[in-house]
Design a protein around this motif. Sequence first.
Motif, mmCIF file in Angstrom:
data_model
loop_
_atom_site.group_PDB
_atom_site.id
_atom_site.type_symbol
_atom_site.label_atom_id
_atom_site.label_comp_id
_atom_site.label_asym_id
_atom_site.label_seq_id
_atom_site.Cartn_x
_atom_site.Cartn_y
_atom_site.Cartn_z
ATOM 1 N N ALA A 53 0.820 -1.206 0.000
ATOM 2 C CA ALA A 53 0.000 0.000 0.000
ATOM 3 C C ALA A 53 0.855 1.256 0.000
ATOM 4 O O ALA A 53 1.874 1.330 0.692
ATOM 5 C CB ALA A 53 -0.923 -0.002 1.215
ATOM 6 N N ASN A 54 0.466 2.236 -0.798
ATOM 7 C CA ASN A 54 1.133 3.525 -0.981
ATOM 8 C C ASN A 54 2.310 3.463 -1.950
ATOM 9 O O ASN A 54 2.955 4.485 -2.186
ATOM 10 C CB ASN A 54 1.592 4.132 0.354
ATOM 11 C CG ASN A 54 0.428 4.484 1.252
ATOM 12 O OD1 ASN A 54 -0.444 5.259 0.872
ATOM 13 N ND2 ASN A 54 0.392 3.888 2.449
ATOM 14 N N LYS A 107 7.721 3.883 1.881
ATOM 15 C CA LYS A 107 8.955 4.196 2.603
ATOM 16 C C LYS A 107 9.057 5.675 2.962
ATOM 17 O O LYS A 107 9.977 6.082 3.663
ATOM 18 C CB LYS A 107 10.157 3.788 1.755
ATOM 19 C CG LYS A 107 10.252 2.292 1.495
ATOM 20 C CD LYS A 107 11.485 1.952 0.670
ATOM 21 C CE LYS A 107 11.582 0.454 0.408
ATOM 22 N NZ LYS A 107 12.777 0.089 -0.406
ATOM 23 N N MET A 108 8.126 6.469 2.459
ATOM 24 C CA MET A 108 8.182 7.914 2.682
ATOM 25 C C MET A 108 7.243 8.382 3.779
ATOM 26 O O MET A 108 7.197 9.567 4.092
ATOM 27 C CB MET A 108 7.853 8.648 1.383
ATOM 28 C CG MET A 108 8.774 8.297 0.233
ATOM 29 S SD MET A 108 8.303 9.151 -1.295
ATOM 30 C CE MET A 108 9.468 8.409 -2.460
ATOM 31 N N LEU A 109 6.492 7.456 4.363
ATOM 32 C CA LEU A 109 5.461 7.842 5.321
ATOM 33 C C LEU A 109 6.025 8.363 6.630
ATOM 34 O O LEU A 109 5.315 9.027 7.398
ATOM 35 C CB LEU A 109 4.529 6.652 5.584
ATOM 36 C CG LEU A 109 3.755 6.151 4.361
ATOM 37 C CD1 LEU A 109 2.847 4.995 4.744
ATOM 38 C CD2 LEU A 109 2.938 7.281 3.736
ATOM 39 N N LEU A 110 7.301 8.075 6.917
ATOM 40 C CA LEU A 110 7.905 8.569 8.146
ATOM 41 C C LEU A 110 8.413 9.997 8.001
ATOM 42 O O LEU A 110 8.754 10.643 8.988
ATOM 43 C CB LEU A 110 9.063 7.651 8.573
ATOM 44 C CG LEU A 110 8.663 6.223 8.959
ATOM 45 C CD1 LEU A 110 9.903 5.414 9.348
ATOM 46 C CD2 LEU A 110 7.660 6.227 10.113
ATOM 47 N N ASN A 111 8.480 10.472 6.766
ATOM 48 C CA ASN A 111 8.873 11.860 6.508
ATOM 49 C C ASN A 111 7.602 12.694 6.392
ATOM 50 O O ASN A 111 6.769 12.449 5.523
ATOM 51 C CB ASN A 111 9.696 11.921 5.204
ATOM 52 C CG ASN A 111 10.153 13.337 4.856
ATOM 53 O OD1 ASN A 111 9.343 14.233 4.661
ATOM 54 N ND2 ASN A 111 11.458 13.522 4.766
ATOM 55 N N GLN A 112 7.450 13.673 7.268
ATOM 56 C CA GLN A 112 6.181 14.409 7.356
ATOM 57 C C GLN A 112 5.807 15.074 6.037
ATOM 58 O O GLN A 112 4.664 14.974 5.574
ATOM 59 C CB GLN A 112 6.259 15.457 8.459
ATOM 60 C CG GLN A 112 4.943 16.213 8.659
ATOM 61 C CD GLN A 112 5.015 17.187 9.825
ATOM 62 O OE1 GLN A 112 6.039 17.325 10.485
ATOM 63 N NE2 GLN A 112 3.919 17.873 10.091
ATOM 64 N N HIS A 119 -0.092 11.097 0.442
ATOM 65 C CA HIS A 119 -1.545 11.075 0.643
ATOM 66 C C HIS A 119 -2.260 11.903 -0.427
ATOM 67 O O HIS A 119 -3.301 11.489 -0.955
ATOM 68 C CB HIS A 119 -1.887 11.592 2.036
ATOM 69 C CG HIS A 119 -1.466 10.669 3.146
ATOM 70 N ND1 HIS A 119 -1.805 9.331 3.163
ATOM 71 C CD2 HIS A 119 -0.728 10.880 4.269
ATOM 72 C CE1 HIS A 119 -1.302 8.755 4.249
ATOM 73 N NE2 HIS A 119 -0.646 9.671 4.934
ATOM 74 N N LEU A 120 -1.701 13.049 -0.772
ATOM 75 C CA LEU A 120 -2.300 13.893 -1.804
ATOM 76 C C LEU A 120 -2.231 13.222 -3.170
ATOM 77 O O LEU A 120 -3.152 13.353 -3.995
ATOM 78 C CB LEU A 120 -1.593 15.250 -1.842
ATOM 79 C CG LEU A 120 -1.829 16.156 -0.630
ATOM 80 C CD1 LEU A 120 -0.917 17.370 -0.696
ATOM 81 C CD2 LEU A 120 -3.280 16.593 -0.557
ATOM 82 N N TYR A 152 2.989 15.300 -7.546
ATOM 83 C CA TYR A 152 3.270 14.796 -6.201
ATOM 84 C C TYR A 152 4.371 13.731 -6.222
ATOM 85 O O TYR A 152 5.176 13.654 -5.277
ATOM 86 C CB TYR A 152 1.990 14.246 -5.567
ATOM 87 C CG TYR A 152 0.999 15.317 -5.207
ATOM 88 C CD1 TYR A 152 1.382 16.410 -4.427
ATOM 89 C CD2 TYR A 152 -0.331 15.262 -5.651
ATOM 90 C CE1 TYR A 152 0.481 17.403 -4.105
ATOM 91 C CE2 TYR A 152 -1.236 16.261 -5.329
ATOM 92 C CZ TYR A 152 -0.821 17.326 -4.556
ATOM 93 O OH TYR A 152 -1.712 18.324 -4.239
ATOM 94 N N ILE A 153 4.416 12.931 -7.269
ATOM 95 C CA ILE A 153 5.516 11.962 -7.392
ATOM 96 C C ILE A 153 6.838 12.707 -7.504
ATOM 97 O O ILE A 153 7.825 12.368 -6.846
ATOM 98 C CB ILE A 153 5.310 11.043 -8.615
ATOM 99 C CG1 ILE A 153 4.129 10.105 -8.386
ATOM 100 C CG2 ILE A 153 6.581 10.231 -8.895
ATOM 101 C CD1 ILE A 153 3.795 9.237 -9.577
ATOM 102 N N GLN A 154 6.859 13.733 -8.325
ATOM 103 C CA GLN A 154 8.074 14.528 -8.505
ATOM 104 C C GLN A 154 8.515 15.164 -7.198
ATOM 105 O O GLN A 154 9.704 15.187 -6.863
ATOM 106 C CB GLN A 154 7.828 15.600 -9.566
ATOM 107 C CG GLN A 154 9.069 16.388 -9.961
ATOM 108 C CD GLN A 154 8.737 17.456 -10.970
ATOM 109 O OE1 GLN A 154 7.980 18.384 -10.696
ATOM 110 N NE2 GLN A 154 9.286 17.332 -12.164
ATOM 111 N N MET A 155 7.565 15.679 -6.429
ATOM 112 C CA MET A 155 7.891 16.313 -5.159
ATOM 113 C C MET A 155 8.403 15.301 -4.141
ATOM 114 O O MET A 155 9.245 15.626 -3.294
ATOM 115 C CB MET A 155 6.662 17.038 -4.614
ATOM 116 C CG MET A 155 6.260 18.257 -5.431
ATOM 117 S SD MET A 155 4.647 18.930 -4.969
ATOM 118 C CE MET A 155 5.015 19.607 -3.349
#
Length: 269
Positions: A53-54, A107-112, A119-120, A152-155
């Motif tokens: 997921a994600n 793997k990016m969910l821990l980075n605020q 999520h966006l 958002y992928i790019q960011m």
Amino acid sequence: MITHSLNIYFCGREACSPAHSFGPATRSHYLMHLILKGEGSFHVADHTYHLKANDAFLIKPDESTYYIANSKNPWEYSWVAFGGNDAGAILKSCGLMEEDPVFYGSKMLLNQRKSQNVHLLFESMMSLQDNYDNPNGSSFLSLAYLYQIFGYIQMCIGQKKEGYMGDYLQMACEYIEQNYSYQIKVQDVARAVGIDRTYLYKLFQGNLRISPQEYIIRYRTKTAENMLLHTNLSVTEIAYSCGFHDSASFCKTFKRHTGFTPVNYRKRR
């Protein structure tokens, strides 16, 4: 809607049964899957990617791929099929045309900051799906949501400057050529391309031997030369049309670059 630059062909959503698979097979277009729940594996070019997921994976045209849902925790995903003249360049700028055609959002969910963008990203996919399924939905909105997904992928991934020097330079020049008539600054060019001002300066100096600011001035001056010779617009009209603050600053800059005042230059036609 056919735009040629970027087209959406279809999109969908599926909750897979355990061990549900597809392929090996090829596609004639780009196909991106965004994993909403569960787990699965994506196989391409002797590589296997275990995703959850994600995360997301990209299938490229004419590339043989195989993917299978986890037998205990099968995935559910949304997908969008697209193509167009700009599709490859857009994906490259997002970092999805490299060796790993996957996006590890999990793997990016821990980075605020990145977590918010993940999520966006998935919210944009849901909005795309809803609009696409709506009989009264707008094709323009569907494209807008797809561009949001890429954004958002790019960011999240961040652009890899080393691989795209020529692309960044071309994008910067094209931006200037489309916006020279406005009061653009070097920072505006850097922001539009997605790199910092210092890196933009190095690109111009290293490849064109001039600064971005000088490139803007030369492009404006060259355009003014053409307008003086081939139109009947007044000097003031040409000055504003080429992005100068007023006719006085235009005349001063024009003479410095050509050796002529605008009025004397026009007499050459």
